[in-house]
Design a protein around this motif. Structure first.
Motif, mmCIF file in Angstrom:
data_model
loop_
_atom_site.group_PDB
_atom_site.id
_atom_site.type_symbol
_atom_site.label_atom_id
_atom_site.label_comp_id
_atom_site.label_asym_id
_atom_site.label_seq_id
_atom_site.Cartn_x
_atom_site.Cartn_y
_atom_site.Cartn_z
ATOM 1 N N CYS A 160 18.662 47.245 -45.903
ATOM 2 C CA CYS A 160 19.625 46.736 -44.922
ATOM 3 C C CYS A 160 20.446 47.873 -44.328
ATOM 4 O O CYS A 160 20.655 48.906 -44.966
ATOM 5 C CB CYS A 160 20.606 45.756 -45.574
ATOM 6 S SG CYS A 160 19.882 44.328 -46.365
ATOM 7 N N ARG A 161 20.923 47.633 -43.125
ATOM 8 C CA ARG A 161 21.983 48.467 -42.569
ATOM 9 C C ARG A 161 23.296 47.928 -43.133
ATOM 10 O O ARG A 161 23.539 46.709 -43.120
ATOM 11 C CB ARG A 161 21.972 48.383 -41.048
ATOM 12 C CG ARG A 161 23.169 49.040 -40.363
ATOM 13 C CD ARG A 161 22.998 49.015 -38.852
ATOM 14 N NE ARG A 161 24.247 49.250 -38.153
ATOM 15 C CZ ARG A 161 24.795 50.453 -37.960
ATOM 16 N NH1 ARG A 161 24.197 51.525 -38.466
ATOM 17 N NH2 ARG A 161 25.922 50.586 -37.287
ATOM 18 N N THR A 162 24.143 48.807 -43.646
ATOM 19 C CA THR A 162 25.420 48.382 -44.229
ATOM 20 C C THR A 162 26.563 49.018 -43.450
ATOM 21 O O THR A 162 26.607 50.242 -43.282
ATOM 22 C CB THR A 162 25.511 48.761 -45.716
ATOM 23 O OG1 THR A 162 25.234 50.154 -45.873
ATOM 24 C CG2 THR A 162 24.511 47.955 -46.533
ATOM 25 N N VAL A 163 27.480 48.184 -42.982
ATOM 26 C CA VAL A 163 28.593 48.629 -42.144
ATOM 27 C C VAL A 163 29.900 48.231 -42.822
ATOM 28 O O VAL A 163 30.099 47.061 -43.165
ATOM 29 C CB VAL A 163 28.521 47.992 -40.741
ATOM 30 C CG1 VAL A 163 29.702 48.443 -39.883
ATOM 31 C CG2 VAL A 163 27.199 48.339 -40.066
ATOM 32 N N LEU A 164 30.777 49.190 -43.025
ATOM 33 C CA LEU A 164 32.068 48.935 -43.659
ATOM 34 C C LEU A 164 33.172 48.991 -42.609
ATOM 35 O O LEU A 164 33.339 50.003 -41.923
ATOM 36 C CB LEU A 164 32.338 49.974 -44.751
ATOM 37 C CG LEU A 164 33.744 49.983 -45.368
ATOM 38 C CD1 LEU A 164 34.064 48.644 -46.020
ATOM 39 C CD2 LEU A 164 33.881 51.123 -46.372
ATOM 40 N N ILE A 165 33.927 47.891 -42.485
ATOM 41 C CA ILE A 165 35.101 47.868 -41.609
ATOM 42 C C ILE A 165 36.326 48.163 -42.469
ATOM 43 O O ILE A 165 36.601 47.454 -43.443
ATOM 44 C CB ILE A 165 35.268 46.507 -40.910
ATOM 45 C CG1 ILE A 165 34.002 46.135 -40.134
ATOM 46 C CG2 ILE A 165 36.472 46.541 -39.980
ATOM 47 C CD1 ILE A 165 34.087 44.774 -39.450
ATOM 48 N N ALA A 166 37.058 49.207 -42.108
ATOM 49 C CA ALA A 166 38.213 49.636 -42.896
ATOM 50 C C ALA A 166 39.396 49.917 -41.973
ATOM 51 O O ALA A 166 39.226 50.248 -40.792
ATOM 52 C CB ALA A 166 37.869 50.884 -43.702
ATOM 53 N N TYR A 167 40.579 49.788 -42.527
ATOM 54 C CA TYR A 167 41.808 50.146 -41.816
ATOM 55 C C TYR A 167 41.855 51.664 -41.652
ATOM 56 O O TYR A 167 41.344 52.416 -42.482
ATOM 57 C CB TYR A 167 42.995 49.635 -42.628
ATOM 58 C CG TYR A 167 44.361 50.048 -42.141
ATOM 59 C CD1 TYR A 167 44.711 49.947 -40.793
ATOM 60 C CD2 TYR A 167 45.316 50.520 -43.037
ATOM 61 C CE1 TYR A 167 45.973 50.314 -40.358
ATOM 62 C CE2 TYR A 167 46.582 50.882 -42.617
ATOM 63 C CZ TYR A 167 46.905 50.784 -41.273
ATOM 64 O OH TYR A 167 48.157 51.152 -40.853
ATOM 65 N N HIS A 168 42.487 52.124 -40.577
ATOM 66 C CA HIS A 168 42.545 53.562 -40.297
ATOM 67 C C HIS A 168 43.083 54.368 -41.480
ATOM 68 O O HIS A 168 42.630 55.491 -41.729
ATOM 69 C CB HIS A 168 43.424 53.824 -39.065
ATOM 70 C CG HIS A 168 42.834 53.344 -37.781
ATOM 71 N ND1 HIS A 168 41.675 53.863 -37.252
ATOM 72 C CD2 HIS A 168 43.244 52.372 -36.912
ATOM 73 C CE1 HIS A 168 41.386 53.248 -36.116
ATOM 74 N NE2 HIS A 168 42.318 52.337 -35.885
ATOM 75 N N ALA A 169 44.053 53.801 -42.206
ATOM 76 C CA ALA A 169 44.701 54.553 -43.286
ATOM 77 C C ALA A 169 44.033 54.368 -44.646
ATOM 78 O O ALA A 169 44.459 54.984 -45.625
ATOM 79 C CB ALA A 169 46.177 54.149 -43.380
ATOM 80 N N ASP A 170 43.006 53.521 -44.735
ATOM 81 C CA ASP A 170 42.316 53.338 -46.016
ATOM 82 C C ASP A 170 41.656 54.643 -46.453
ATOM 83 O O ASP A 170 40.937 55.282 -45.674
ATOM 84 C CB ASP A 170 41.233 52.258 -45.903
ATOM 85 C CG ASP A 170 41.794 50.849 -45.933
ATOM 86 O OD1 ASP A 170 42.884 50.662 -46.498
ATOM 87 O OD2 ASP A 170 41.134 49.940 -45.389
ATOM 88 N N VAL A 171 41.888 55.018 -47.703
ATOM 89 C CA VAL A 171 41.221 56.185 -48.277
ATOM 90 C C VAL A 171 39.997 55.682 -49.036
ATOM 91 O O VAL A 171 40.121 54.943 -50.017
ATOM 92 C CB VAL A 171 42.156 56.962 -49.220
ATOM 93 C CG1 VAL A 171 41.418 58.141 -49.845
ATOM 94 C CG2 VAL A 171 43.394 57.442 -48.465
ATOM 95 N N LEU A 172 38.823 56.069 -48.585
ATOM 96 C CA LEU A 172 37.592 55.546 -49.171
ATOM 97 C C LEU A 172 37.134 56.413 -50.334
ATOM 98 O O LEU A 172 37.145 57.644 -50.238
ATOM 99 C CB LEU A 172 36.484 55.484 -48.123
ATOM 100 C CG LEU A 172 36.766 54.649 -46.875
ATOM 101 C CD1 LEU A 172 35.526 54.616 -45.992
ATOM 102 C CD2 LEU A 172 37.194 53.239 -47.248
ATOM 103 N N PRO A 173 36.705 55.797 -51.429
ATOM 104 C CA PRO A 173 36.129 56.580 -52.526
ATOM 105 C C PRO A 173 34.802 57.185 -52.088
ATOM 106 O O PRO A 173 34.088 56.608 -51.251
ATOM 107 C CB PRO A 173 35.942 55.550 -53.638
ATOM 108 C CG PRO A 173 35.876 54.230 -52.951
ATOM 109 C CD PRO A 173 36.729 54.352 -51.725
ATOM 110 N N PRO A 174 34.443 58.337 -52.637
ATOM 111 C CA PRO A 174 33.161 58.970 -52.268
ATOM 112 C C PRO A 174 31.971 58.038 -52.439
ATOM 113 O O PRO A 174 31.002 58.118 -51.675
ATOM 114 C CB PRO A 174 33.085 60.172 -53.215
ATOM 115 C CG PRO A 174 34.514 60.495 -53.537
ATOM 116 C CD PRO A 174 35.226 59.174 -53.568
#
Length: 427
Positions: A28-42
């Motif tokens: 699958c193609r996986t797309v993550l929608i996140a807030y501008h300030a969210d710090v994403l884990p590696p």
């Protein structure tokens, strides 16, 4: 065949295993929608096809709420990429504050998954109590909070509430999470303090007022496929979420008593059936009335447990509930590999904060082998408003159930941090 999965917020998705994310990514193609300030884990950065940053409303709940229109644009673009085939796209969300947005987007685009009608009964505590009580399930007596009367005639309103519900009263938002802005009211002075909090709140919550149930608290964390419960972890809690915010460790231990466990499993099945929940995870909190011995419904969420819940079940029962839900949404064959194995040799605790400057971290007074993932350090200035505010996570292991139980009880007196109380205006 599922071609695209859109993840709504990184929260809770961070509990997924790399294996599960890579399994989905192969097909699958996986797309993550996140807030501008969210710090994403590696883990998420390297295992999703694309991250889309959007704006968010910071004043509607305890976490920023992603912008509806911008999320809609992302879904529209992804649907266009699969030639408008709605059966090829799914929205995945396990975060309490966004399950309603996920349901709205599904209905706007005709996508499969939980509808707004289903989700509403899991988000609005008033609606959920009405729904389960109609099926004969015991609930606390309650009333929606009348904001006008609270503001205009607090003394008369307090007298009316206590005449109907008794004391203590429980005041809480109907659609927040983590015991945010919850008050236990034992007298008129505490009612007035809670009133001030409600009137000054920057959030736009509706509230309810419940009778207080004197009992022990339990949770049933379930994984449901086609209406059948494939897994139910039944845990006893050392305290309530409210007690945690007041400074007590929120610890969990598997229910060892087979009769009590069977009673709670049956009660949990009845609640899930009453709400017509078919697929996914539920997090159900229930009291066992101390005097009468029967279960009383508190609330339920259509998501995995928060805080220590997902890691706990993985340690104790060999099931990662986020992975299970990912495989379910994707229709992945790996779902058949989910085989829980309860060992019942683990206790975990979310460690509380107390307002002030941390001067020292304390070790727990227990006999079992343990580890602590500290989230704070001496010198930090901290506060406690909800389950999101934590000093760390403690996990202990013991194959001896008597020692495990003794350590669970010892944790109720454990104070993880020493703090210096700060004068107003200092930091």
């Amino acid at each position: 065949m599922i071609k695209t999965i859109v993840f709504l917020t990184p929260h809770y998705l961070n509990f997924a295993s790399e294996k599960a994310l890579q399994t989905l990514g192969r097909d699958c193609r996986t797309v993550l929608i996140a807030y501008h300030a969210d710090v994403l884990p590696p883990l998420l950065e390297r295992n999703v096809s694309q991250v889309v940053r959007v704006d968010a409303d910071l004043q509607r709940n305890i976490r920023p709420l992603l912008d509806h229109d911008q999320c809609r644009d992302v879904i529209s673009d992804e649907l266009r990429a699969v030639q408008g085939n709605t059966s090829s796209l799914r929205i995945f969300c396990q975060e309490e504050c966004h399950v309603e947005l996920a349901a709205q987007l599904r209905e706007e685009f005709g996508l499969e998954g939980d509808t707004q009608a289903i989700v509403a009964n899991f988000r609005d505590k008033v609606l959920m109590k009405h729904a389960v009580s109609q099926k004969g399930i015991r609930i606390p007596e309650f009333v929606p909070l009348d904001h006008v009367r609270l503001s205009a005639e607090p003394q008369a309103y307090y007298a009316e509430l206590t005449a109907r519900l008794g004391l203590p009263l429980v005041l809480k938002p109907v659609d927040a999470a983590g015991s945010f802005e919850v008050s236990i009211i034992r007298n008129e002075a505490e009612f007035n303090k809670a009133r001030e909090q409600v009137l000054a709140s920057p959030y736009h919550f509706d509230y309810e007022v419940d009778e207080f149930i004197d009992g022990d608290m339990f949770q049933c964390d379930s994984f449901v496929v086609d209406g059948q419960i494939r897994y139910c972890g039944v845990l006893e809690l050392g305290c309530t979420n409210f007690d945690f915010v007041q400074g007590k460790p929120l610890s969990v231990i598997p229910v060892a008593d087979s009769a009590l466990r069977a009673t709670l499993e049956a009660f949990n099945r009845d609640v899930i059936a009453a709400l017509n929940f078919r697929n996914g995870s539920t997090h159900h909190e229930v009291f066992v009335d101390r005097k009468r011995g029967y279960p009383v419904f508190l609330e339920i969420a259509a998501r995995v447990p928060g805080g220590i819940g997902v890691p706990y079940h993985e340690k104790n029962s060999d099931i990662n509930l986020i992975d299970a839900n990912l495989y379910l949404v994707a229709g992945a064959a790996a779902l058949d590999d989910i085989k829980p194995n309860e060992k019942n040799n683990v206790v975990s605790a979310l460690l509380p904060l107390r307002k002030g400057r941390i001067s020292q971290l304390n070790e727990p007074p227990i006999s079992s082998a343990y580890d602590i993932d500290w989230r704070v350090a001496p010198g930090m200035v901290v506060d406690s408003r909800s389950l999101a505010d934590t000093a760390g996570i403690l996990t202990l292991y013991n194959a001896d159930p008597l020692v495990l139980r003794a350590d669970f009880e010892a944790l109720q007196q454990y104070v993880p941090t020493q703090v210096e109380v700060l004068e107003p205006g200092t930091a």
